[in-house]
Design a protein around this motif. Structure first.
Motif, PDB file in Angstrom:
ATOM      1  N   PHE A  28       3.878  -3.471  -1.542  1.00 15.55           N
ATOM      2  CA  PHE A  28       3.361  -4.534  -0.687  1.00 15.55           C
ATOM      3  C   PHE A  28       2.532  -3.975   0.456  1.00 15.55           C
ATOM      4  O   PHE A  28       1.492  -4.535   0.806  1.00 15.55           O
ATOM      5  N   SER A  29       2.975  -2.874   1.036  1.00 17.48           N
ATOM      6  CA  SER A  29       2.299  -2.326   2.210  1.00 17.48           C
ATOM      7  C   SER A  29       0.916  -1.757   1.901  1.00 17.48           C
ATOM      8  O   SER A  29       0.169  -1.426   2.815  1.00 17.48           O
ATOM      9  N   SER A  30       0.561  -1.666   0.645  1.00 18.82           N
ATOM     10  CA  SER A  30      -0.762  -1.167   0.285  1.00 18.82           C
ATOM     11  C   SER A  30      -1.797  -2.281   0.207  1.00 18.82           C
ATOM     12  O   SER A  30      -2.960  -2.032  -0.105  1.00 18.82           O
ATOM     13  N   ASN A  73       6.873  -5.560   5.945  1.00 15.02           N
ATOM     14  CA  ASN A  73       6.685  -4.712   4.760  1.00 15.02           C
ATOM     15  C   ASN A  73       8.015  -4.317   4.115  1.00 15.02           C
ATOM     16  O   ASN A  73       8.061  -4.029   2.923  1.00 15.02           O
ATOM     17  N   ALA A  74       9.071  -4.309   4.887  1.00 10.81           N
ATOM     18  CA  ALA A  74      10.386  -3.980   4.318  1.00 10.81           C
ATOM     19  C   ALA A  74      10.898  -5.110   3.422  1.00 10.81           C
ATOM     20  O   ALA A  74      11.691  -4.868   2.509  1.00 10.81           O
ATOM     21  N   LYS A  75      10.450  -6.329   3.712  1.00 10.51           N
ATOM     22  CA  LYS A  75      10.882  -7.489   2.927  1.00 10.51           C
ATOM     23  C   LYS A  75       9.816  -7.967   1.947  1.00 10.51           C
ATOM     24  O   LYS A  75       9.987  -8.982   1.286  1.00 10.51           O
ATOM     25  N   ASN A  76       8.680  -7.238   1.901  1.00  7.99           N
ATOM     26  CA  ASN A  76       7.595  -7.626   0.989  1.00  7.99           C
ATOM     27  C   ASN A  76       7.167  -9.081   1.201  1.00  7.99           C
ATOM     28  O   ASN A  76       6.910  -9.817   0.224  1.00  7.99           O
ATOM     29  N   THR A  77       7.080  -9.482   2.446  1.00  9.05           N
ATOM     30  CA  THR A  77       6.785 -10.878   2.744  1.00  9.05           C
ATOM     31  C   THR A  77       5.780 -10.992   3.890  1.00  9.05           C
ATOM     32  O   THR A  77       5.859 -10.251   4.864  1.00  9.05           O
ATOM     33  N   ALA A  78       4.858 -11.925   3.720  1.00  9.68           N
ATOM     34  CA  ALA A  78       3.923 -12.281   4.782  1.00  9.68           C
ATOM     35  C   ALA A  78       4.244 -13.698   5.244  1.00  9.68           C
ATOM     36  O   ALA A  78       4.786 -14.502   4.473  1.00  9.68           O
ATOM     37  N   TYR A  79       3.901 -13.985   6.489  1.00  8.85           N
ATOM     38  CA  TYR A  79       4.228 -15.280   7.071  1.00  8.85           C
ATOM     39  C   TYR A  79       3.008 -15.885   7.755  1.00  8.85           C
ATOM     40  O   TYR A  79       2.103 -15.175   8.190  1.00  8.85           O
ATOM     41  N   LEU A  80       3.053 -17.201   7.868  1.00  7.86           N
ATOM     42  CA  LEU A  80       2.076 -17.903   8.687  1.00  7.86           C
ATOM     43  C   LEU A  80       2.857 -18.907   9.524  1.00  7.86           C
ATOM     44  O   LEU A  80       3.372 -19.897   8.999  1.00  7.86           O
ATOM     45  N   GLN A  81       2.989 -18.619  10.803  1.00  5.59           N
ATOM     46  CA  GLN A  81       3.638 -19.530  11.738  1.00  5.59           C
ATOM     47  C   GLN A  81       2.590 -20.511  12.233  1.00  5.59           C
ATOM     48  O   GLN A  81       1.591 -20.096  12.825  1.00  5.59           O
TER      49      GLN A  81
END
Length: 122
Positions: A28-30, A73-81
């Motif tokens: 994910f971090s790539s 990156n540790a959770k392989n997740t992106a967010y939009l607040q």
């Protein structure tokens, strides 16, 4: 990489909502991550983009100061607040991933997730 967006729904104007984009597959971090949206009858537009490390971000002028993109990156997740939402924020929101920050800014990612509908009532 496979992307799964979630968190959409119905919210009143002035309210808040947080979208999540879970990624699986390659590291994910790539990937640079981005959120895009498409309202009925309109073209898809870039909402926010975040760099691989999370240190650099871009916002469309229409959401700047109200929306915040982040990633874990540790959770392989992106967010939009999404805060102080407006009826004009109503759209299907898509997350996307790519290897190039500039490609995400141009809405040319390598991977698209499925959309999640956000409806803002007035």
């Amino acid at each position: 990489v496979q992307l799964q967006a979630s968190g959409g729904g119905l919210v009143q104007a002035g309210g808040s909502l947080r979208l999540s984009c879970a990624a699986s597959g390659r590291t994910f971090s790539s990937y640079v991550m981005g959120w895009f949206r498409q309202a009925p009858g309109k073209e898809r537009e870039s909402v926010a983009v975040i760099s691989k490390s999370g240190g650099v971000s871009f916002y469309a002028s229409s959401v700047k100061g109200r929306f915040t993109i982040s990633r874990d990156n540790a959770k392989n997740t992106a967010y939009l607040q999404m805060n102080s939402v407006k009826p004009e924020d109503t759209a299907v929101y898509y997350c996307a991933a790519g290897s190039s920050y500039s490609d995400l800014l141009k809405a040319y990612p390598d991977y698209w997730g499925q959309g999640t509908l956000v409806t803002v009532s007035s």
